[in-house]
Motif scaffolding. Structure first.
Motif, mmCIF file in Angstrom:
data_model
loop_
_atom_site.group_PDB
_atom_site.id
_atom_site.type_symbol
_atom_site.label_atom_id
_atom_site.label_comp_id
_atom_site.label_asym_id
_atom_site.label_seq_id
_atom_site.Cartn_x
_atom_site.Cartn_y
_atom_site.Cartn_z
ATOM 1 N N LYS A 292 23.678 -28.473 -15.990
ATOM 2 C CA LYS A 292 23.895 -29.892 -15.670
ATOM 3 C C LYS A 292 25.337 -30.177 -15.281
ATOM 4 N N ARG B 264 9.205 -32.284 -21.943
ATOM 5 C CA ARG B 264 8.319 -31.222 -22.425
ATOM 6 C C ARG B 264 9.199 -30.214 -23.153
ATOM 7 N N ARG C 227 5.957 -33.258 -14.643
ATOM 8 C CA ARG C 227 6.139 -34.315 -15.617
ATOM 9 C C ARG C 227 6.455 -35.622 -14.893
ATOM 10 N N GLN D 154 20.187 -23.808 -25.214
ATOM 11 C CA GLN D 154 19.734 -24.940 -26.012
ATOM 12 C C GLN D 154 18.638 -25.749 -25.308
ATOM 13 N N VAL E 91 25.806 -25.175 -12.125
ATOM 14 C CA VAL E 91 24.582 -25.528 -11.408
ATOM 15 C C VAL E 91 24.058 -26.925 -11.714
ATOM 16 N N VAL E 92 23.235 -27.398 -10.816
ATOM 17 C CA VAL E 92 22.488 -28.644 -11.017
ATOM 18 C C VAL E 92 21.055 -28.332 -10.589
ATOM 19 N N GLY E 93 20.121 -28.781 -11.389
ATOM 20 C CA GLY E 93 18.728 -28.559 -11.026
ATOM 21 C C GLY E 93 18.030 -29.883 -10.809
ATOM 22 N N ARG F 294 19.618 -35.199 -7.217
ATOM 23 C CA ARG F 294 19.555 -36.132 -8.342
ATOM 24 C C ARG F 294 20.312 -37.378 -7.956
ATOM 25 N N LYS G 44 16.766 -25.659 -18.276
ATOM 26 C CA LYS G 44 16.326 -24.294 -17.949
ATOM 27 C C LYS G 44 15.075 -24.301 -17.078
ATOM 28 N N SER G 45 14.060 -25.005 -17.562
ATOM 29 C CA SER G 45 12.806 -25.039 -16.811
ATOM 30 C C SER G 45 13.021 -25.675 -15.439
ATOM 31 N N GLY H 267 16.826 -28.700 -23.589
ATOM 32 C CA GLY H 267 17.271 -29.847 -22.809
ATOM 33 C C GLY H 267 18.384 -29.562 -21.824
HETATM 34 P P1 GDP Z 1 14.980 -27.154 -20.943
HETATM 35 O O1 GDP Z 1 14.624 -27.622 -22.307
HETATM 36 O O2 GDP Z 1 16.270 -26.382 -20.993
HETATM 37 O O3 GDP Z 1 13.901 -26.380 -20.257
HETATM 38 O O4 GDP Z 1 15.307 -28.446 -20.054
HETATM 39 P P2 GDP Z 1 14.404 -29.166 -18.941
HETATM 40 O O5 GDP Z 1 14.399 -28.378 -17.676
HETATM 41 O O6 GDP Z 1 13.091 -29.505 -19.539
HETATM 42 O O7 GDP Z 1 15.271 -30.490 -18.638
HETATM 43 C C1 GDP Z 1 15.594 -31.441 -19.619
HETATM 44 C C2 GDP Z 1 16.024 -32.757 -18.982
HETATM 45 O O8 GDP Z 1 17.265 -32.601 -18.298
HETATM 46 C C3 GDP Z 1 15.046 -33.298 -17.946
HETATM 47 O O9 GDP Z 1 14.971 -34.702 -18.084
HETATM 48 C C4 GDP Z 1 15.681 -32.933 -16.613
HETATM 49 O O10 GDP Z 1 15.329 -33.831 -15.573
HETATM 50 C C5 GDP Z 1 17.155 -33.038 -16.942
HETATM 51 N N1 GDP Z 1 17.946 -32.124 -16.095
HETATM 52 C C6 GDP Z 1 17.617 -30.875 -15.719
HETATM 53 N N2 GDP Z 1 18.570 -30.329 -14.945
HETATM 54 C C7 GDP Z 1 19.548 -31.249 -14.836
HETATM 55 C C8 GDP Z 1 20.820 -31.279 -14.166
HETATM 56 O O11 GDP Z 1 21.241 -30.331 -13.500
HETATM 57 N N3 GDP Z 1 21.561 -32.428 -14.270
HETATM 58 C C9 GDP Z 1 21.132 -33.489 -14.999
HETATM 59 N N4 GDP Z 1 21.923 -34.559 -15.042
HETATM 60 N N5 GDP Z 1 19.954 -33.497 -15.649
HETATM 61 C C10 GDP Z 1 19.156 -32.400 -15.575
#
Ligand code: GDP
Ligand code: MG
Length: 296
Positions: free
Chosen positions: A171, A63, A56, A32, A225-227, A242, A37-38, A34
């Protein structure tokens, strides 16, 4: 008397050849919008990658990936060259009607098999075929703590028929450690219940050590995982992490999340096996089906 003829140098000869050619590893990320992934991809290959779309800033809108995009990187470690293709997919399952939302992704994976097969069947084929086949699909699960959504079950099942699927809980900093463990167990039970067979697979060729390694991976899946694309300061050191209202998550701290386990799995222990399994199981299944169809 036996005399030494030196064929044991074949390993060095092979190594030399392979090093010259370099290695190719293709990963697709699915889930999904948000779910991070990226961000995760950028975290895994942090020091090596530059976000092609630019970093960003904090107050910019999220994005969004609106089509299947491939970003290619060449990374080098101790003289070993790895070409890494990362295929980012638009978040699916966000619509009211999610029917067949996985089709473009499955099609993309099959298209790569098809392209490879076409090159293989060319009379004057290249000695080395550029490999765009997807070796690993990271599947992002929403950290709800409850259970898999029906759509996740369907999509993982569909994908597992064409590619090595590795599920991750996205997340996972939003879950407590107890919630996380319970969620992981629940997911494993559901995967089993729905007969969704995921990578790694055991083969007769596996030795004791490999069997055990695979077992430990199966007991850990899905990786929680946490990114993060930012560094935070912990004990005076700058680390990937984070910061939230309660404290700091150090992405690389194994007591905080399983990011390091996932990275080790992808890059240290299973890189070659992911590539081999793709060729020998997924591609082979595609290939024999196509060749059979040709005969009819
Ligand atoms: P994508 O749409 O799956 O590619 O999601 P993005 O990588 O663009 O991330 C969407 C939002 O979630 C961003 O604001 C990130 O900073 C936040 N985010 C990404 N990874 C994590 C995580 O492991 N934990 C939390 N709390 N937020 C995250
Ligand atoms: Mg994205």
């Amino acid at each position: 008397a036996t005399s030494y003829v030196g064929f044991d140098s074949i390993t060095q000869q092979i190594e030399h050849k392979l090093l010259k050619r370099g290695f190719q590893f293709n990963v697709i990320v699915v889930g999904q919008t948000g779910l991070g992934k990226s961000t995760l991809i950028n975290t895994i290959f942090a020091s090596h990658l530059i976000d092609s779309k630019g970093r960003r800033e904090a107050d910019e809108p999220v994005r969004q990936t609106t089509e299947i995009q491939t970003v290619s990187h060449v990374i080098t470690e101790n003289g070993v060259r790895l070409r890494l293709n990362i295929v980012d997919t638009p978040g699916y399952g966000d619509q009211v009607n999610n029917e067949n939302c996985w089709d473009p992704i499955v099609k993309y994976i099959k298209d790569q098999h098809s392209a490879y097969l076409r090159k293989e069947l060319t009379a004057m084929r290249d000695r080395y075929i550029q490999d765009t086949r997807i070796h690993c699909c990271l599947y992002f699960i929403n950290p709800t703590g409850h259970s898999l959504r029906p759509i996740d079950q369907i999509v993982m099942k569909k994908l597992s028929e064409v590619v090595n699927v590795v599920p991750v809980i996205a997340k996972s900093d939003s879950l407590t450690l107890e919630e996380r463990e319970a969620f992981k167990q629940k997911i494993r039970a559901e995967l089993f219940h729905h007969s969704i067979r995921l990578y790694p697979f055991d083969t007769d060729e596996n030795d004791e050590e490999e069997v055990q390694l695979n077992e430990s991976i199966r007991n850990m899946i899905p990786f929680a995982v946490v990114g993060s694309e930012r560094n935070v300061i912990i004990d005076g050191k700058s680390v990937r992490g984070r910061k939230n209202r309660w404290g700091v998550v150090n992405v690389e701290d194994e007591t905080h999340c399983e990011f390091v386990s996932l990275r080790n799995f992808l890059t240290r222990t299973h890189l070659q096996d992911l590539i081999e399994t793709t060729a020998q199981i997924h591609y082979e299944a595609f290939r024999s089906k196509q060749l059979l169809a040709l005969k009819e």
